[in-house]
Write a protein that holds these residues in place. Structure first.
Motif, short mmCIF file in Angstrom:
data_model
loop_
_atom_site.label_atom_id
_atom_site.label_comp_id
_atom_site.label_asym_id
_atom_site.label_seq_id
_atom_site.Cartn_x
_atom_site.Cartn_y
_atom_site.Cartn_z
N MET A 165 19.08 20.82 24.82
CA MET A 165 18.13 21.81 24.32
C MET A 165 16.98 21.09 23.61
O MET A 165 17.21 20.29 22.70
CB MET A 165 18.83 22.76 23.33
N ASP A 166 15.75 21.37 24.05
CA ASP A 166 14.56 20.72 23.49
C ASP A 166 14.11 21.48 22.24
O ASP A 166 13.66 22.61 22.32
CB ASP A 166 13.45 20.69 24.54
N VAL A 167 14.28 20.85 21.08
CA VAL A 167 13.97 21.49 19.80
C VAL A 167 12.75 20.80 19.18
O VAL A 167 12.77 19.59 18.95
CB VAL A 167 15.16 21.42 18.83
N SER A 168 11.74 21.58 18.90
CA SER A 168 10.52 21.04 18.31
C SER A 168 10.71 20.80 16.81
O SER A 168 11.63 21.35 16.18
CB SER A 168 9.35 21.99 18.54
N LEU A 169 9.82 20.00 16.24
CA LEU A 169 9.86 19.75 14.80
C LEU A 169 9.65 21.04 14.02
O LEU A 169 10.28 21.25 12.97
CB LEU A 169 8.77 18.73 14.44
N LEU A 207 24.46 36.28 15.12
CA LEU A 207 23.07 36.58 15.47
C LEU A 207 22.32 35.31 15.88
O LEU A 207 21.51 35.32 16.81
CB LEU A 207 22.36 37.26 14.30
N PHE A 208 22.59 34.22 15.17
CA PHE A 208 21.95 32.96 15.51
C PHE A 208 22.37 32.50 16.90
O PHE A 208 21.55 32.06 17.71
CB PHE A 208 22.31 31.89 14.48
N GLY A 209 23.68 32.62 17.19
CA GLY A 209 24.18 32.24 18.50
C GLY A 209 23.59 33.09 19.61
O GLY A 209 23.23 32.60 20.69
N LEU A 210 23.45 34.40 19.35
CA LEU A 210 22.84 35.30 20.33
C LEU A 210 21.35 34.97 20.50
O LEU A 210 20.80 35.08 21.60
CB LEU A 210 23.01 36.76 19.90
N PHE A 235 16.54 33.18 23.41
CA PHE A 235 15.33 32.35 23.38
C PHE A 235 15.56 30.94 23.93
O PHE A 235 14.61 30.23 24.20
CB PHE A 235 14.79 32.26 21.95
N GLY A 236 16.83 30.56 24.04
CA GLY A 236 17.13 29.25 24.60
C GLY A 236 17.77 29.42 25.97
O GLY A 236 17.12 29.84 26.92
N HIS A 237 19.07 29.10 26.05
CA HIS A 237 19.80 29.34 27.29
C HIS A 237 21.28 29.51 26.97
O HIS A 237 21.74 29.17 25.87
CB HIS A 237 19.58 28.21 28.30
N GLY A 238 22.02 30.04 27.95
CA GLY A 238 23.43 30.36 27.73
C GLY A 238 24.27 29.17 27.34
O GLY A 238 25.20 29.29 26.53
N GLN A 239 23.99 27.99 27.89
CA GLN A 239 24.75 26.79 27.57
C GLN A 239 24.67 26.46 26.09
O GLN A 239 25.68 26.15 25.45
CB GLN A 239 24.22 25.61 28.40
N SER A 266 24.05 28.52 23.64
CA SER A 266 24.77 29.55 22.89
C SER A 266 26.28 29.30 22.92
O SER A 266 26.97 29.39 21.90
CB SER A 266 24.45 30.93 23.47
N GLN A 267 26.80 28.97 24.10
CA GLN A 267 28.23 28.69 24.23
C GLN A 267 28.63 27.47 23.40
O GLN A 267 29.68 27.47 22.75
CB GLN A 267 28.57 28.45 25.71
N GLU A 268 27.80 26.45 23.42
CA GLU A 268 28.08 25.25 22.64
C GLU A 268 28.07 25.55 21.14
O GLU A 268 28.91 25.05 20.39
CB GLU A 268 27.05 24.16 22.96
N PHE A 269 27.14 26.40 20.70
CA PHE A 269 27.08 26.77 19.28
C PHE A 269 28.34 27.50 18.86
O PHE A 269 28.95 27.17 17.82
CB PHE A 269 25.86 27.63 18.99
N PHE A 270 28.76 28.51 19.64
CA PHE A 270 29.93 29.29 19.26
C PHE A 270 31.20 28.43 19.29
O PHE A 270 32.06 28.56 18.40
CB PHE A 270 30.09 30.50 20.19
N ALA A 271 31.32 27.54 20.29
CA ALA A 271 32.48 26.66 20.34
C ALA A 271 32.48 25.72 19.13
O ALA A 271 33.52 25.50 18.50
CB ALA A 271 32.45 25.84 21.64
#
Length: 328
Positions: free
Chosen positions: A1-5, A50-53, A58-62, A64-69
């Motif tokens: 996931m590409d996260v900007s500053l 809510l953050f995971g959703l 706004f990101g992608h499903g992968q 979100s799944q990684e965050f919840f895991a």
């Protein structure tokens, strides 16, 4: 996931605002009620969901799944930390009305130290893929060690101060009693620590020991530093309320260490397989959905078996105490 500053800055500011609101609401020392602890526990879990959703939208499903895991793994490992927090509170005889302040500052210290660990871990992984072998082997060893510790008699457990904490106490000195929410006082013309400050440092620095297995564990689920950090942040910031909510339930989770050992061992194997894959070998890899299912399944089964075992033990103790009461 590409996260900007910018996103990093906004995320840290957002967490800072939430932490500030939590501190402002509970700034006055008081005994935390079950209702208050329950409300805030739900609030932090809802915010994490809510953050995971949001990552999914706004990101992608992968991501979100990684965050919840990662969040569920860190949360479950953090619950195990509560056993040690209980020992620390008992050792230092922390007044009940000050415990929420101790946990808040202690957790903040832990979060800062974990952020340093995460940054270091991300840098190492980015440059040395073979480190996954070390992480995997360490988690498998930790899983085995957890099982060994779970089989010991826990009644004799006592918190022992680490060397860093002992050196700080020796250098600055410690007052012989609590002075409200003060962290330092003047004693015989010298500035010394209060027991409250010592307990906060104990909570924060002791968490570093837990980070030695939790950080490699979450890196086994995702190598994205942003997800690793946010999952740790949400897991830790709800820990204070969880302490008061399930304080009495902790003793009933008799199989929790076994469940955590299974989770750590599973992630350790996942890391080794990933390392072999990175080395060019064609080995099966464990997907995030499978990892999430295993983690949740183990926690549910562990909780159920723990409650059943605790209930049977209570019934056996009550039955054994019955004849004695009659004779009395």
């Amino acid at each position: 996931m590409d996260v900007s500053l910018l996103l990093w800055v906004l995320t840290i500011l957002g967490l800072g605002i939430l932490i500030g609101a939590d501190f402002f609401i509970g700034r006055k020392p008081h005994d935390v009620s079950m209702k208050e602890a329950g409300i805030w526990t739900v609030v932090w879990i809802v915010l994490a969901v809510l953050f995971g959703l949001g990552l999914m939208v706004f990101g992608h499903g992968q991501a979100s799944q990684e965050f919840f895991a990662g969040f569920i793994t860190e949360k479950s490992l953090s619950v195990d930390n509560l056993f040690v927090f209980v020992l620390i509170m008992a050792k230092f005889a922390v007044p009940s009305q000050l415990q929420q302040r101790v946990l808040l500052i202690g957790v903040l210290i832990a979060l800062v130290l974990r952020a340093i660990f995460i940054a270091a871990g991300a840098a190492i992984i980015a440059n040395f893929s073979w480190v996954f072998y070390i992480f995997g082997a360490f988690l498998i060893y930790t899983a085995w060690k957890l099982i060994q510790e779970a089989r010991k008699d826990e009644e004799d457990e006592e918190f022992e101060e680490n060397r860093l904490l002992k050196s700080i106490e020796k250098k600055f000195g410690v007052a012989d009693q609590y002075h409200g929410t003060k962290l330092f006082i003047q004693k015989n013309g010298k500035r010394v620590l209060t027991p409250l400050m010592v307990v906060m440092l104990a909570i924060g620095t002791t968490d570093v020991l837990f980070a030695l297995d939790s950080i490699p564990a979450i890196f086994g689920l995702t190598q994205d530093p942003y997800i690793v950090f946010t999952a740790n942040a949400f897991a830790l910031m709800g820990l204070r309320q969880l302490y008061f909510l399930i304080g009495g339930l902790l003793k009933k989770l008799v199989h929790l260490s076994y469940g955590l050992s299974v989770i750590l061992g599973f992630i350790g194997i996942k890391l080794v397989l990933h390392a072999l894959h990175e080395s060019g070998l064609h080995v099966p890899q464990i997907s995030i959905p499978v990892s999430l299912g295993v983690i949740c399944g183990v926690l549910v089964i562990t909780t159920i078996t723990s409650l059943v075992a605790s209930k049977k033990q209570a019934q056996a103790e009550a039955a054994a105490a019955g004849p004695e009461r009659i004779d009395a």
